[in-house]
Write a protein that holds these residues in place. Structure first.
Motif, PDB file in Angstrom:
ATOM      1  N   LEU A   5      -6.091  -2.456  -8.627  1.00 28.27           N
ATOM      2  CA  LEU A   5      -6.147  -1.974  -7.241  1.00 28.27           C
ATOM      3  C   LEU A   5      -6.608  -0.524  -7.162  1.00 28.27           C
ATOM      4  O   LEU A   5      -7.286  -0.136  -6.209  1.00 28.27           O
ATOM      5  CB  LEU A   5      -4.777  -2.129  -6.577  1.00 28.27           C
ATOM      6  N   LYS A   6      -6.259   0.275  -8.160  1.00 25.89           N
ATOM      7  CA  LYS A   6      -6.618   1.699  -8.106  1.00 25.89           C
ATOM      8  C   LYS A   6      -8.024   1.971  -8.626  1.00 25.89           C
ATOM      9  O   LYS A   6      -8.764   2.785  -8.064  1.00 25.89           O
ATOM     10  CB  LYS A   6      -5.613   2.521  -8.912  1.00 25.89           C
ATOM     11  N   ASP A  11       0.811  -1.224   0.000  1.00 28.70           N
ATOM     12  CA  ASP A  11       0.000   0.000   0.000  1.00 28.70           C
ATOM     13  C   ASP A  11       0.841   1.268   0.000  1.00 28.70           C
ATOM     14  O   ASP A  11       0.416   2.311   0.493  1.00 28.70           O
ATOM     15  CB  ASP A  11      -0.971   0.030   1.192  1.00 28.70           C
ATOM     16  N   ASP A  12       2.028   1.189  -0.569  1.00 31.30           N
ATOM     17  CA  ASP A  12       2.883   2.370  -0.706  1.00 31.30           C
ATOM     18  C   ASP A  12       2.625   2.967  -2.093  1.00 31.30           C
ATOM     19  O   ASP A  12       3.390   2.759  -3.040  1.00 31.30           O
ATOM     20  CB  ASP A  12       4.355   1.984  -0.537  1.00 31.30           C
ATOM     21  N   TRP A  13       1.549   3.731  -2.209  1.00 32.20           N
ATOM     22  CA  TRP A  13       1.128   4.254  -3.504  1.00 32.20           C
ATOM     23  C   TRP A  13       2.071   5.319  -4.042  1.00 32.20           C
ATOM     24  O   TRP A  13       2.266   5.434  -5.260  1.00 32.20           O
ATOM     25  CB  TRP A  13      -0.308   4.786  -3.403  1.00 32.20           C
ATOM     26  N   LYS A  45      -1.644 -10.220  -2.939  1.00 27.30           N
ATOM     27  CA  LYS A  45      -2.331  -9.094  -2.324  1.00 27.30           C
ATOM     28  C   LYS A  45      -3.563  -9.575  -1.550  1.00 27.30           C
ATOM     29  O   LYS A  45      -3.855  -9.094  -0.442  1.00 27.30           O
ATOM     30  CB  LYS A  45      -2.731  -8.082  -3.394  1.00 27.30           C
ATOM     31  N   GLU A  75      -4.379  -9.161   2.469  1.00 32.08           N
ATOM     32  CA  GLU A  75      -5.609  -8.566   2.990  1.00 32.08           C
ATOM     33  C   GLU A  75      -6.361  -9.542   3.903  1.00 32.08           C
ATOM     34  O   GLU A  75      -6.980  -9.122   4.884  1.00 32.08           O
ATOM     35  CB  GLU A  75      -6.505  -8.125   1.824  1.00 32.08           C
TER      36      GLU A  75
END
Length: 206
Positions: A101-102, A50-52, A133, A137
């Motif tokens: 994901l986005k 989650d390091d966008w 992923k 989660e």
């Protein structure tokens, strides 16, 4: 010095220079490909954590490098196209994970500017990263996300299966996606079962 009878020495020298240039260009393209591969792996790793900010930094750089590589091997040096295939495939893999994901969508090969062959292999390889992923989660108890990933993996699997590839390598990739899907279904089942057992235990203690 012996005089050449059949070949012109100036011509041979021009060939030497041409081949030195081609060898240097090949090395340059291979290095470009290695950078794309590295960036793609960094993007996926960042997305899973989650390091966008980190992911999008490399996304921007990767898109420029892929455009450069693709133009070089299609317009100037087609003899080196095969050397570009894996980097293009890795690029697709990272972009599929990023877009899903986005935005909750999967880009087409046209949207990515990539030929179909590299696209389908990258798309199928993305299944493994989406599984990673989903597992991350589920560790956070986010089973809903895993169920959504199950849905997209089912679509990828059925879509690729419907293409009925004759190429053995592509068919192996389809089997790979099927295996990834089955693993995720099993993980979800195990997680839901454990949650159910925990609920029963809590009720029994009351």
């Amino acid at each position: 010095m012996r005089k050449w009878k059949y070949l012109n020495k100036d011509y041979i020298e021009s060939l030497r220079q041409t081949f030195r240039h081609l060898e240097d260009k090949r090395d340059e393209l291979l290095q470009l490909g290695r950078t794309i591969n590295k960036n793609s792996k960094t993007i996926i790793y960042s997305l899973i954590r989650d390091d966008w900010e980190e992911a999008e930094k490399y996304i921007a750089e990767n898109r420029k490098l892929v455009k450069q590589l693709f133009e070089e091997v299609t317009q100037k040096y087609p003899q080196y196209y095969n050397n570009a295939f894996i980097p293009l495939q890795e690029y697709v893999e990272a972009e599929v994970v990023y877009h899903y994901l986005k935005e909750g969508k999967i880009p087409t090969h046209g949207e990515l500017g990539i030929p179909e062959e590299a696209y389908v292999t990258g798309l199928m390889d993305a299944a493994g990263e989406l599984l990673r992923k989903a597992v991350e989660e589920m560790i956070k108890d986010n089973v809903d996300f895993a169920l959504k990933v199950r849905g997209i993996l089912e679509e990828i699997y059925l879509a690729m299966l419907s293409l009925n590839f004759k190429n053995f390598e592509y068919r192996k990739k389809v089997d790979y996606v099927g295996g990834i899907l089955n693993r995720l279904i099993d993980y979800i089942f195990q997680k839901q079962t454990r949650r159910g057992e925990s609920l029963k235990l809590d009720k029994g203690q009351n």
